[in-house]
Scaffold this motif. Structure first.
Motif, PDB file in Angstrom:
ATOM      1  N   PRO A  18      38.028  49.081  46.328  1.00 46.88           N
ATOM      2  CA  PRO A  18      37.086  48.347  45.436  1.00 46.88           C
ATOM      3  C   PRO A  18      38.019  48.444  43.636  1.00 46.88           C
ATOM      4  O   PRO A  18      39.461  49.014  43.452  1.00 46.88           O
ATOM      5  N   LYS A  19      38.123  47.575  43.062  1.00 50.87           N
ATOM      6  CA  LYS A  19      38.990  47.052  42.106  1.00 50.87           C
ATOM      7  C   LYS A  19      38.226  48.505  40.955  1.00 50.87           C
ATOM      8  O   LYS A  19      39.034  48.474  39.746  1.00 50.87           O
ATOM      9  N   ASN A  20      37.388  48.515  41.083  1.00 53.51           N
ATOM     10  CA  ASN A  20      36.765  49.792  39.229  1.00 53.51           C
ATOM     11  C   ASN A  20      36.238  50.882  40.664  1.00 53.51           C
ATOM     12  O   ASN A  20      35.156  50.367  41.509  1.00 53.51           O
TER      13      ASN A  20
END
Length: 222
Positions: A18-20
């Motif tokens: 996940p990027k965030n």
């Protein structure tokens, strides 16, 4: 369709990160877990069954090369695949064409599920991989998973309400957004999107108690 179900579950085996935010397994941040170790204990069954040229036995052994004959048969039985395997000319030694062209869509999906079960995973991701099964066979497979693989966490992606009714928790997605999280009964009360899906597939809300009991009774009988 297109709500992000597969994108979400593909985070589990770390096909990407996940990027965030964070994904945790047993309280541990997945980025701190060795991907090889994680994938050794994870099995994913995609909607499109991926089979290889070779025998049925060889395809199942991709799940675990060390699996015994008894383990292969137990996995096939749990996935409701043994019934058609035994009808093939040479049983487990019957040869499949590339991609399993000599099998139906439902048969290919059942073999793919059996191959994943041979692995004896701690986490099993079923990504809409029962879409080609009739309702009765699907109910049998899901019941077998609950009864025989009690130590396995199963993440089931499905567009069928009948498939998720008995899940411990249901996550309802719409256009990449979470619309509800809870049991089937809870979502019928609090989630408009889930309720609309239910009505379109099962019936009107005033019939829900009858239909829920009907599906649960059918599942108990299979």
């Amino acid at each position: 369709t297109g709500s992000g179900k597969s994108t979400l579950v593909n985070l589990i085996p770390r096909f990407y990160d996940p990027k965030n935010g964070r994904v945790y397994i047993d309280g541990c941040d997945m980025t701190e877990i060795d991907p090889a170790h994680l994938r050794r204990h994870t099995a994913t069954v995609p909607q499109k069954a991926l089979l290889f040229s070779g025998t049925i036995r060889e395809n199942l052994l991709w799940g675990s090369a060390e699996a015994t004959e008894e383990e292969l048969k137990a996995a096939a039985q749990a996935a409701c695949a043994e019934e058609f395997i035994e009808k093939t000319p040479n049983g487990y030694d019957s040869v499949l064409g590339q991609g399993g062209v000599n099998l139906s869509g439902g048969q290919k999906q059942r073999l793919s599920i059996a191959r994943a079960l041979v692995r004896k995973p701690k986490i099993l991701v079923l990504d809409d991989c029962t879409s080609a099964l009739d309702a009765t066979t699907e109910a049998k497979v899901l019941k077998n998973l609950r009864n025989l693989f009690t130590d396995t966490t199963v993440l089931l992606v499905s567009q069928r309400v009948s498939a998720v009714m008995c899940a411990q928790r249901v996550l309802c997605l719409d256009n990449g957004r979470v619309k509800g999280l809870g049991t089937h009964e809870e979502l019928l009360k609090i989630c408009d999107v889930y309720r609309e899906i239910y009505r379109s597939q099962i019936g009107d809300s005033e019939e829900k108690d009858i239909n829920i009991n009907k599906y649960k009774e059918e599942e108990q009988n299979v």
